[in-house]
Design a protein around this motif. Sequence first.
Motif, PDB file in Angstrom:
ATOM      1  N   ASP A 168      24.706 -38.175-118.565  1.00  0.00           N
ATOM      2  CA  ASP A 168      25.559 -37.212-117.871  1.00  0.00           C
ATOM      3  C   ASP A 168      26.880 -37.029-118.605  1.00  0.00           C
ATOM      4  O   ASP A 168      27.339 -37.903-119.352  1.00  0.00           O
ATOM      5  N   GLN A 169      27.496 -35.877-118.346  1.00  0.00           N
ATOM      6  CA  GLN A 169      28.839 -35.608-118.852  1.00  0.00           C
ATOM      7  C   GLN A 169      29.746 -35.394-117.648  1.00  0.00           C
ATOM      8  O   GLN A 169      29.386 -34.696-116.694  1.00  0.00           O
ATOM      9  N   ALA A 170      30.920 -35.999-117.680  1.00  0.00           N
ATOM     10  CA  ALA A 170      31.831 -35.946-116.539  1.00  0.00           C
ATOM     11  C   ALA A 170      33.176 -35.375-116.957  1.00  0.00           C
ATOM     12  O   ALA A 170      33.547 -35.376-118.138  1.00  0.00           O
ATOM     13  N   LEU A 171      33.894 -34.898-115.963  1.00  0.00           N
ATOM     14  CA  LEU A 171      35.271 -34.437-116.129  1.00  0.00           C
ATOM     15  C   LEU A 171      36.135 -35.201-115.136  1.00  0.00           C
ATOM     16  O   LEU A 171      35.808 -35.270-113.949  1.00  0.00           O
ATOM     17  N   VAL A 172      37.226 -35.785-115.626  1.00  0.00           N
ATOM     18  CA  VAL A 172      38.176 -36.500-114.775  1.00  0.00           C
ATOM     19  C   VAL A 172      39.478 -35.720-114.746  1.00  0.00           C
ATOM     20  O   VAL A 172      40.049 -35.407-115.799  1.00  0.00           O
ATOM     21  N   LEU A 173      39.938 -35.401-113.553  1.00  0.00           N
ATOM     22  CA  LEU A 173      41.215 -34.717-113.371  1.00  0.00           C
ATOM     23  C   LEU A 173      42.280 -35.756-113.043  1.00  0.00           C
ATOM     24  O   LEU A 173      42.267 -36.358-111.977  1.00  0.00           O
ATOM     25  N   GLY A 174      43.180 -35.985-113.990  1.00  0.00           N
ATOM     26  CA  GLY A 174      44.238 -36.969-113.806  1.00  0.00           C
ATOM     27  C   GLY A 174      44.010 -38.187-114.676  1.00  0.00           C
ATOM     28  O   GLY A 174      42.980 -38.854-114.562  1.00  0.00           O
ATOM     29  N   GLY A 176      46.064 -40.947-114.891  1.00  0.00           N
ATOM     30  CA  GLY A 176      46.821 -42.119-114.474  1.00  0.00           C
ATOM     31  C   GLY A 176      45.930 -43.345-114.522  1.00  0.00           C
ATOM     32  O   GLY A 176      44.786 -43.295-115.016  1.00  0.00           O
ATOM     33  N   PRO A 177      46.401 -44.502-114.002  1.00  0.00           N
ATOM     34  CA  PRO A 177      45.579 -45.719-114.043  1.00  0.00           C
ATOM     35  C   PRO A 177      44.202 -45.530-113.413  1.00  0.00           C
ATOM     36  O   PRO A 177      43.189 -45.933-113.989  1.00  0.00           O
ATOM     37  N   ILE A 178      44.151 -44.911-112.235  1.00  0.00           N
ATOM     38  CA  ILE A 178      42.867 -44.733-111.571  1.00  0.00           C
ATOM     39  C   ILE A 178      41.999 -43.745-112.348  1.00  0.00           C
ATOM     40  O   ILE A 178      40.792 -43.964-112.523  1.00  0.00           O
ATOM     41  N   GLY A 179      42.575 -42.661-112.835  1.00  0.00           N
ATOM     42  CA  GLY A 179      41.799 -41.689-113.593  1.00  0.00           C
ATOM     43  C   GLY A 179      41.150 -42.297-114.820  1.00  0.00           C
ATOM     44  O   GLY A 179      39.960 -42.074-115.091  1.00  0.00           O
ATOM     45  N   ILE A 180      41.906 -43.084-115.575  1.00  0.00           N
ATOM     46  CA  ILE A 180      41.341 -43.712-116.771  1.00  0.00           C
ATOM     47  C   ILE A 180      40.279 -44.733-116.390  1.00  0.00           C
ATOM     48  O   ILE A 180      39.212 -44.820-117.022  1.00  0.00           O
ATOM     49  N   LEU A 181      40.516 -45.509-115.336  1.00  0.00           N
ATOM     50  CA  LEU A 181      39.527 -46.497-114.918  1.00  0.00           C
ATOM     51  C   LEU A 181      38.265 -45.830-114.373  1.00  0.00           C
ATOM     52  O   LEU A 181      37.156 -46.333-114.564  1.00  0.00           O
ATOM     53  N   VAL A 182      38.409 -44.699-113.706  1.00  0.00           N
ATOM     54  CA  VAL A 182      37.237 -43.934-113.265  1.00  0.00           C
ATOM     55  C   VAL A 182      36.447 -43.469-114.484  1.00  0.00           C
ATOM     56  O   VAL A 182      35.212 -43.560-114.520  1.00  0.00           O
ATOM     57  N   ALA A 192      27.355 -40.116-120.974  1.00  0.00           N
ATOM     58  CA  ALA A 192      27.407 -40.073-122.431  1.00  0.00           C
ATOM     59  C   ALA A 192      28.822 -39.806-122.922  1.00  0.00           C
ATOM     60  O   ALA A 192      29.226 -40.289-123.984  1.00  0.00           O
ATOM     61  N   SER A 193      29.579 -39.020-122.143  1.00  0.00           N
ATOM     62  CA  SER A 193      30.951 -38.709-122.513  1.00  0.00           C
ATOM     63  C   SER A 193      31.716 -38.280-121.277  1.00  0.00           C
ATOM     64  O   SER A 193      31.126 -37.869-120.270  1.00  0.00           O
ATOM     65  N   VAL A 194      33.029 -38.400-121.369  1.00  0.00           N
ATOM     66  CA  VAL A 194      33.912 -38.019-120.265  1.00  0.00           C
ATOM     67  C   VAL A 194      35.048 -37.179-120.820  1.00  0.00           C
ATOM     68  O   VAL A 194      35.733 -37.587-121.765  1.00  0.00           O
ATOM     69  N   LEU A 195      35.234 -36.002-120.246  1.00  0.00           N
ATOM     70  CA  LEU A 195      36.400 -35.171-120.535  1.00  0.00           C
ATOM     71  C   LEU A 195      37.491 -35.527-119.537  1.00  0.00           C
ATOM     72  O   LEU A 195      37.205 -35.853-118.387  1.00  0.00           O
ATOM     73  N   ILE A 196      38.753 -35.456-119.960  1.00  0.00           N
ATOM     74  CA  ILE A 196      39.846 -35.818-119.067  1.00  0.00           C
ATOM     75  C   ILE A 196      41.007 -34.865-119.286  1.00  0.00           C
ATOM     76  O   ILE A 196      41.258 -34.418-120.416  1.00  0.00           O
ATOM     77  N   VAL A 197      41.698 -34.530-118.214  1.00  0.00           N
ATOM     78  CA  VAL A 197      42.854 -33.630-118.301  1.00  0.00           C
ATOM     79  C   VAL A 197      44.026 -34.240-117.551  1.00  0.00           C
ATOM     80  O   VAL A 197      43.854 -34.968-116.566  1.00  0.00           O
ATOM     81  N   PHE A 240      35.372 -35.766-111.271  1.00  0.00           N
ATOM     82  CA  PHE A 240      36.103 -36.764-110.499  1.00  0.00           C
ATOM     83  C   PHE A 240      37.537 -36.261-110.332  1.00  0.00           C
ATOM     84  O   PHE A 240      38.268 -36.142-111.327  1.00  0.00           O
ATOM     85  N   GLU A 241      37.941 -35.953-109.116  1.00  0.00           N
ATOM     86  CA  GLU A 241      39.315 -35.518-108.880  1.00  0.00           C
ATOM     87  C   GLU A 241      40.145 -36.761-108.564  1.00  0.00           C
ATOM     88  O   GLU A 241      40.017 -37.365-107.519  1.00  0.00           O
ATOM     89  N   CYS A 242      41.025 -37.131-109.501  1.00  0.00           N
ATOM     90  CA  CYS A 242      41.804 -38.370-109.375  1.00  0.00           C
ATOM     91  C   CYS A 242      43.306 -38.129-109.310  1.00  0.00           C
ATOM     92  O   CYS A 242      44.071 -39.090-109.237  1.00  0.00           O
ATOM     93  N   SER A 243      43.735 -36.891-109.349  1.00  0.00           N
ATOM     94  CA  SER A 243      45.168 -36.611-109.409  1.00  0.00           C
ATOM     95  C   SER A 243      45.819 -36.551-108.034  1.00  0.00           C
ATOM     96  O   SER A 243      47.007 -36.859-107.882  1.00  0.00           O
ATOM     97  N   GLY A 244      45.062 -36.116-107.024  1.00  0.00           N
ATOM     98  CA  GLY A 244      45.656 -35.909-105.703  1.00  0.00           C
ATOM     99  C   GLY A 244      46.518 -34.670-105.637  1.00  0.00           C
ATOM    100  O   GLY A 244      47.176 -34.421-104.625  1.00  0.00           O
ATOM    101  N   ALA A 245      46.509 -33.860-106.681  1.00  0.00           N
ATOM    102  CA  ALA A 245      47.329 -32.645-106.726  1.00  0.00           C
ATOM    103  C   ALA A 245      46.587 -31.484-106.076  1.00  0.00           C
ATOM    104  O   ALA A 245      45.412 -31.242-106.385  1.00  0.00           O
TER     105      ALA A 245
END
Length: 352
Positions: A168-174, A176-182, A192-197, A240-245
């Motif tokens: 799978d390919q994932a996108l993490v929004l945020g 911060g500590p939780i975003g990177i750990l997610v 297989a890979s994770v995109l992050i913003v 994964f929405e991790c920003s809370g924004a």
Amino acid sequence: MPIALVLERKRELALRDIELNQKMGEDDVRIRMEVVGICGSDIHYYMHGRIGPFVVNEPMVLGHEGAGTVVAKGARVTGLAVGDRVCVEPGIPDFSSRASRLGLYNLDPTLTFWATPPVHGCLTPEVVHPAALTFKLPDNVSLAEGAMVEPLAVGVQAAVKARIQPGDQALVLGAGPIGILVALAALAGGCASVLIVDPQEAKLHIAETYSGIKALRASNGTLAEEVKRATGGWGVDVVFECSGAGAAYRGIADSLRPGGALVLVGMPGKPVELDIVALQVKEIRVETVFRYANVYDRAIAMIAGGKIDVKPLITETFKFEDGVAAFVRAAEGRPTDVKLQIRVKPEHEIET
């Protein structure tokens, strides 16, 4: 009377003596706390004096990301021994409740959680805790890493909720500590890979030091357009929405493939607008995360097995006597800071 790092009221901290209920039961252990991480919720209580309905109305000891050494155990404790190095799951449910019997003990309405009013946290030299929620650390996992298990558990819970499939390919929004750990938990869980913003470039640089994580910078169009370029026009399997924004929810379905999953990890400070129809026409599965349940063993195993390296995320460690300064630093929100920790026992006794 023990000394502790006490939140007296909003924006006022003190390192002082405080009366704590430290009576140990037959199923409990007494732990000498040694390393405690500063969480975003600790900072929120420090800065604002409340999180939603949880209000600091009287002095409260902070800290819930802890690791230390067992110094005493109750008569019925069999899985732990004096001298064991441990980390602690800070939420205490009623294990006989209906939620607990369903395996959802994190949702037990009577659950108490360290450093959540009116419950004291673990930024004090000794704590008493149920042995069932105290986990022995493998020899190759340091106490500093042990104090990272609690936030990593959030990431593992999110990965479990996502039902990741290999490749799978994932996108993490945020980022911060939780975003990177997610992101790290998603990779360890089969992505297989994770995109992050993230709007802070410094945090993206930190995230990109990990193999498998790629930062997206929406400089050539919208985020969804960047995601489609990165996925051949298909979209990611999981967001994964991790920003809370609140702004993160605008167009969030556009980055997902049909039949993908949206996992909500970050907690917005107020209600947000979400386009339900955009989710429906793609049959997007929506999952939510509230802390974690039944994943501490997995988080520890991932660190011990080398699947997840949390050490680069520990930006700086402060002495106990400098605990107030540590919180002042954390409240600054420096872009290059990920996780700040506090040594609760003398520096010369802490392993590195």
